[in-house]
Design an enzyme around this catalytic site. Structure first.
Site, PDB file in Angstrom:
ATOM      1  N   SER A 138      16.646  -8.540 -10.713  1.00  0.00           N
ATOM      2  CA  SER A 138      15.820  -9.567  -9.932  1.00  0.00           C
ATOM      3  C   SER A 138      15.732 -10.718 -10.939  1.00  0.00           C
ATOM      4  O   SER A 138      15.784 -10.601 -12.107  1.00  0.00           O
ATOM      5  CB  SER A 138      14.470  -8.913  -9.732  1.00  0.00           C
ATOM      6  OG  SER A 138      13.453 -10.014  -9.328  1.00  0.00           O
ATOM      7  N   TYR A 151       6.834  -4.185 -11.867  1.00  0.00           N
ATOM      8  CA  TYR A 151       8.182  -4.798 -11.466  1.00  0.00           C
ATOM      9  C   TYR A 151       8.786  -5.545 -12.286  1.00  0.00           C
ATOM     10  O   TYR A 151       9.996  -5.495 -12.463  1.00  0.00           O
ATOM     11  CB  TYR A 151       7.794  -5.399 -10.296  1.00  0.00           C
ATOM     12  CG  TYR A 151       8.931  -5.902  -9.563  1.00  0.00           C
ATOM     13  CD1 TYR A 151       9.457  -5.228  -8.155  1.00  0.00           C
ATOM     14  CD2 TYR A 151       9.639  -7.198  -9.429  1.00  0.00           C
ATOM     15  CE1 TYR A 151      10.657  -5.471  -7.644  1.00  0.00           C
ATOM     16  CE2 TYR A 151      10.730  -7.689  -8.790  1.00  0.00           C
ATOM     17  CZ  TYR A 151      11.224  -6.762  -7.828  1.00  0.00           C
ATOM     18  OH  TYR A 151      12.252  -7.011  -7.030  1.00  0.00           O
TER      19      TYR A 151
HETATM   20  P1  NAD Z   1      13.668  -3.042   1.098  1.00  0.00           P
HETATM   21  O1  NAD Z   1      12.169  -2.546   1.187  1.00  0.00           O
HETATM   22  O2  NAD Z   1      14.400  -3.559   2.506  1.00  0.00           O
HETATM   23  O3  NAD Z   1      14.669  -1.880   0.748  1.00  0.00           O
HETATM   24  C1  NAD Z   1      14.288  -1.052  -0.380  1.00  0.00           C
HETATM   25  C2  NAD Z   1      15.174   0.278  -0.075  1.00  0.00           C
HETATM   26  O4  NAD Z   1      14.530   0.984  -1.125  1.00  0.00           O
HETATM   27  C3  NAD Z   1      14.826   0.721   1.263  1.00  0.00           C
HETATM   28  O5  NAD Z   1      16.115   1.075   1.770  1.00  0.00           O
HETATM   29  C4  NAD Z   1      13.775   1.823   1.017  1.00  0.00           C
HETATM   30  O6  NAD Z   1      14.141   3.093   1.870  1.00  0.00           O
HETATM   31  C5  NAD Z   1      14.408   2.356  -0.387  1.00  0.00           C
HETATM   32  N1  NAD Z   1      13.515   3.085  -1.166  1.00  0.00           N
HETATM   33  C6  NAD Z   1      12.134   2.891  -1.504  1.00  0.00           C
HETATM   34  N2  NAD Z   1      11.664   3.855  -2.122  1.00  0.00           N
HETATM   35  C7  NAD Z   1      12.656   4.958  -2.287  1.00  0.00           C
HETATM   36  C8  NAD Z   1      12.790   6.051  -2.863  1.00  0.00           C
HETATM   37  N3  NAD Z   1      11.704   6.580  -3.528  1.00  0.00           N
HETATM   38  N4  NAD Z   1      13.857   6.765  -2.785  1.00  0.00           N
HETATM   39  C9  NAD Z   1      14.968   6.387  -2.413  1.00  0.00           C
HETATM   40  N5  NAD Z   1      14.878   4.910  -1.756  1.00  0.00           N
HETATM   41  C10 NAD Z   1      13.686   4.311  -1.703  1.00  0.00           C
HETATM   42  O7  NAD Z   1      13.698  -4.145  -0.038  1.00  0.00           O
HETATM   43  P2  NAD Z   1      15.097  -5.104  -0.602  1.00  0.00           P
HETATM   44  O8  NAD Z   1      14.107  -6.285  -0.637  1.00  0.00           O
HETATM   45  O9  NAD Z   1      16.110  -4.768   0.201  1.00  0.00           O
HETATM   46  O10 NAD Z   1      15.022  -4.444  -1.942  1.00  0.00           O
HETATM   47  C11 NAD Z   1      16.062  -3.953  -2.471  1.00  0.00           C
HETATM   48  C12 NAD Z   1      16.322  -4.103  -4.041  1.00  0.00           C
HETATM   49  O11 NAD Z   1      16.228  -5.242  -4.199  1.00  0.00           O
HETATM   50  C13 NAD Z   1      14.999  -3.778  -5.113  1.00  0.00           C
HETATM   51  O12 NAD Z   1      15.506  -2.989  -6.126  1.00  0.00           O
HETATM   52  C14 NAD Z   1      14.483  -5.048  -5.118  1.00  0.00           C
HETATM   53  O13 NAD Z   1      13.473  -5.059  -6.211  1.00  0.00           O
HETATM   54  C15 NAD Z   1      15.597  -5.788  -5.307  1.00  0.00           C
HETATM   55  N6  NAD Z   1      14.977  -7.206  -5.218  1.00  0.00           N
HETATM   56  C16 NAD Z   1      14.713  -7.712  -3.996  1.00  0.00           C
HETATM   57  C17 NAD Z   1      14.206  -9.031  -3.859  1.00  0.00           C
HETATM   58  C18 NAD Z   1      13.869  -9.794  -2.520  1.00  0.00           C
HETATM   59  O14 NAD Z   1      13.363 -11.056  -2.447  1.00  0.00           O
HETATM   60  N7  NAD Z   1      14.029  -9.277  -1.199  1.00  0.00           N
HETATM   61  C19 NAD Z   1      14.584  -9.827  -4.796  1.00  0.00           C
HETATM   62  C20 NAD Z   1      15.067  -9.472  -6.057  1.00  0.00           C
HETATM   63  C21 NAD Z   1      15.216  -7.940  -6.440  1.00  0.00           C
END
Ligand code: NAD
Length: 256
Positions: A138, A151
């Site tokens: 991130s 985080y």
């Molecule tokens: P999201 O909530 O849409 O997806 C998260 C995914 O992780 C989902 O598929 C969920 O089912 C899965 N998950 C959660 N807990 C879990 C567990 N215990 N075991 C297995 N799977 C699990 O969120 P996202 O925004 O797509 O996030 C995905 C990644 O991207 C994360 O690591 C997040 O930190 C990172 N990220 C997101 C953003 C953003 O702005 N959305 C920015 C930077 C980084």
């Protein structure tokens, strides 16, 4: 093309993980989707990818908060040429009232899971003579924001672990990098909006504009398709000497 390669994407029944799995499948990879649930719709996502892109796709349930399940995911997949560590959760609170169980869950899912999956996948990559690891960190792996202690700690940890694994695999045909997204409008970000509204006493629109995109000079969310494209690039031959580094997809956030 990634024909014949198997990609495992953790946390991929939603958001960025699903977007990356789609782009890898479009590039020809067989994909393994994952989350901690085991619903018909989870398996249907895999079937839809297989039908759309003519690849093999499976959904494997494994809880990324449990080290043994992280390792079992890789073992059950049976092959892992491309590993995308994407599963992640968020919780927003000041450190003095940060719930300990949220701290533990974020460190486990966002950071420890990558340790376990990489440990299990690397021997398979070495045996296959090729491997690509892409850790979804991130902008918070490179910089901080208030109320996100767990985080920010976990994502900085992932960036550090990425560099270490790159050094350990430097002379293997394996690379290990991290992608550092800025804000992407996924369910994870949607869920932060109410808490942030409360914390700053702001409307939803103001949280998006003045808090989230305030740090993102482009004033636009990054998209899951752009993150998928970046992951596909890191799996390409052009990226064979890119290892141990981060690629920011953040609209200029970390240039500020
Ligand atoms: P999201 O909530 O849409 O997806 C998260 C995914 O992780 C989902 O598929 C969920 O089912 C899965 N998950 C959660 N807990 C879990 C567990 N215990 N075991 C297995 N799977 C699990 O969120 P996202 O925004 O797509 O996030 C995905 C990644 O991207 C994360 O690591 C997040 O930190 C990172 N990220 C997101 C953003 C953003 O702005 N959305 C920015 C930077 C980084």
């Amino acid at each position: 093309s990634l024909n014949g390669k198997t990609a495992i994407v953790t946390g991929s029944n939603s958001g960025i993980g699903l977007g990356i799995a789609r782009e890898l499948a479009r590039a020809g990879a067989d994909v393994v989707l994952n989350s901690f649930t085991d619903r018909d719709e989870d398996h249907a996502l895999a079937a839809a990818l297989a039908a759309e892109f003519g690849v093999s796709a499976r959904y494997i349930k494994a809880d990324m908060s449990q080290g043994a399940e992280c390792r079992a995911l890789i073992a059950q997949a049976g092959r892992c040429d491309i590993l995308i560590n994407n599963a992640g959760i968020q919780h927003v609170a000041p450190i003095d009232t940060f719930p300990q169980e949220k701290w533990d869950a974020i460190i486990a899912i966002n950071m420890n899971s990558a340790f376990h999956t990489m440990a299990a996948a690397l021997p398979m990559m070495r045996a296959a003579g090729w491997g690509r690891i892409v850790n979804i960190a991130s902008a918070h792996g490179l910089t901080a924001s208030p109320f996100k202690a767990a985080y920010v700690a976990a994502k900085h940890g992932v960036v550090g672990m990425t560099k270490t694994v790159a050094l350990e695999t430097a002379q293997d045909p394996i690379t290990c990098n991290a992608i550092c997204p800025g804000y992407v409008l996924t369910p994870l970000v949607e869920a932060q909006i109410p808490d942030t509204m409360e914390k700053y006493g702001m409307s939803r629109e103001d949280v998006i504009k003045k808090v989230m995109l305030e740090r993102q000079p482009s004033k636009e969310f990054a998209t899951v398709e752009q993150l998928g494209g970046t992951a596909v690039f890191l799996c390409s031959d052009a990226a064979a000497q890119i290892t141990g580094t981060t690629i920011s997809v953040d609209g200029g956030w970390t240039a500020l």
